[in-house]
Motif scaffolding. Structure first.
Motif, short mmCIF file in Angstrom:
data_model
loop_
_atom_site.label_atom_id
_atom_site.label_comp_id
_atom_site.label_asym_id
_atom_site.label_seq_id
_atom_site.Cartn_x
_atom_site.Cartn_y
_atom_site.Cartn_z
N TYR A 36 0.85 -1.19 0.00
CA TYR A 36 0.00 0.00 0.00
C TYR A 36 0.88 1.24 0.00
CZ TYR A 36 -4.23 -2.66 1.15
OH TYR A 36 -5.29 -3.53 1.12
N GLN A 38 0.72 5.34 1.01
CA GLN A 38 -0.07 6.27 1.80
C GLN A 38 0.57 7.65 1.74
OE1 GLN A 38 -0.37 5.39 6.01
NE2 GLN A 38 -2.29 6.51 6.18
N ARG A 41 -1.53 12.34 5.40
CA ARG A 41 -2.90 12.67 5.82
C ARG A 41 -3.97 12.09 4.89
NH1 ARG A 41 -3.40 16.38 9.98
NH2 ARG A 41 -1.38 17.07 10.78
N LYS A 42 -3.63 10.97 4.26
CA LYS A 42 -4.59 10.26 3.41
C LYS A 42 -4.69 8.80 3.86
CE LYS A 42 -5.14 13.66 0.40
NZ LYS A 42 -6.45 14.36 0.22
N GLY A 43 -5.69 8.11 3.36
CA GLY A 43 -5.81 6.69 3.63
C GLY A 43 -4.88 5.88 2.74
N PRO A 44 -4.47 4.69 3.18
CA PRO A 44 -3.63 3.83 2.32
C PRO A 44 -4.38 3.44 1.06
CG PRO A 44 -3.65 3.05 4.61
CD PRO A 44 -4.73 4.07 4.50
#
Lengths: 115, 113
Positions: A36, A38, A41-44
């Protein structure tokens, strides 16, 4: 000992470099391997998924799995500043039933690609 | 990620207060998950759900409860928040049952003072 070990870095490389990110694991029951990405400050977001030993390529990204050594890698060719992010490996066993979907994550490697 | 929303996105609360985080999906997937992410620990599973009213504990479930009364909503509740629960919370769904890969929401940043 953690089930999955990942060097947190940080890793800093110049633009155009080949990047190698790695995870080792101790549980031989892990059968599915994911990477993943990332951004801050974001989602994976899912980058690569592999099931068996060997290599899988997708554009500039190559995922490699060596089950005999319990070692997985993600290679990034011609790295770009936009590749700057945290990269997490995630592993899953083949257990079914209510264990469906349970992932074990590495702690992530912070990568910076500078121009 | 499209199809997964989390609310609130940011919250500051005080120790001892109850807090509920919401995860909403628009794609009717069966499996949903709650993770927390902390420096040095990566992502750790708190609870997950494999259907309406079907939930189970993850590796760090103490102090958390969940509920799923509808397919599209998975709620995470901190009954009495503590400072150790300051974290970023992510919801995820399994979108492809063949590969069993998970897709994550944008996260909720929770601070417990």
């Amino acid at each position: 000992q953690k089930e999955v070990e990942q060097d947190p870095g940080p890793l800093s490389v110049p633009e155009g470099a080949i990047v190698s990110l790695n995870c080792t694991y101790s549980n031989s029951a892990f059968q599915y391997f994911m990477w993943y990405r990332q951004y801050s400050r974001k989602g994976p977001e899912l980058l690569m998924y592999t099931y068996s030993s060997g290599n899988k390529e997708d554009g500039r990204f190559t995922a490699q799995v060596d089950k005999s050594s319990k070692y997985i890698s993600l290679f990034i060719r011609d790295s770009q500043p936009s590749d700057s992010a945290t990269y997490l490996c995630a592993l899953k066993t083949n257990a079914g039933g209510t264990s469906y979907g349970k992932l074990t994550f590495g702690q992530g490697t912070i990568l910076t690609v500078h121009p | 990620d499209a199809g997964i929303t989390q609310s609130p996105r940011h919250k500051v609360t005080e120790t001892g207060t109850p807090v509920t985080l919401r995860c909403h999906q628009t794609e009717n997937h069966r499996y949903m998950y709650w993770y927390r992410q902390d420096p040095g620990h990566g992502l750790r599973l708190i609870h997950y759900s494999y259907g309406v009213k079907d939930t189970d504990k993850g590796e760090v479930s103490d102090g958390y409860s969940v509920s799923r009364s509808k397919t599209e909503d998975f709620l995470l509740t901190l009954e009495s928040a503590t400072s150790s629960q300051t974290s970023v919370y992510f919801c995820a769904i399994t979108r492809d049952s063949n590969t069993d890969t998970q897709y994550f929401g944008p996260g909720t940043r929770l601070t417990v003072l």
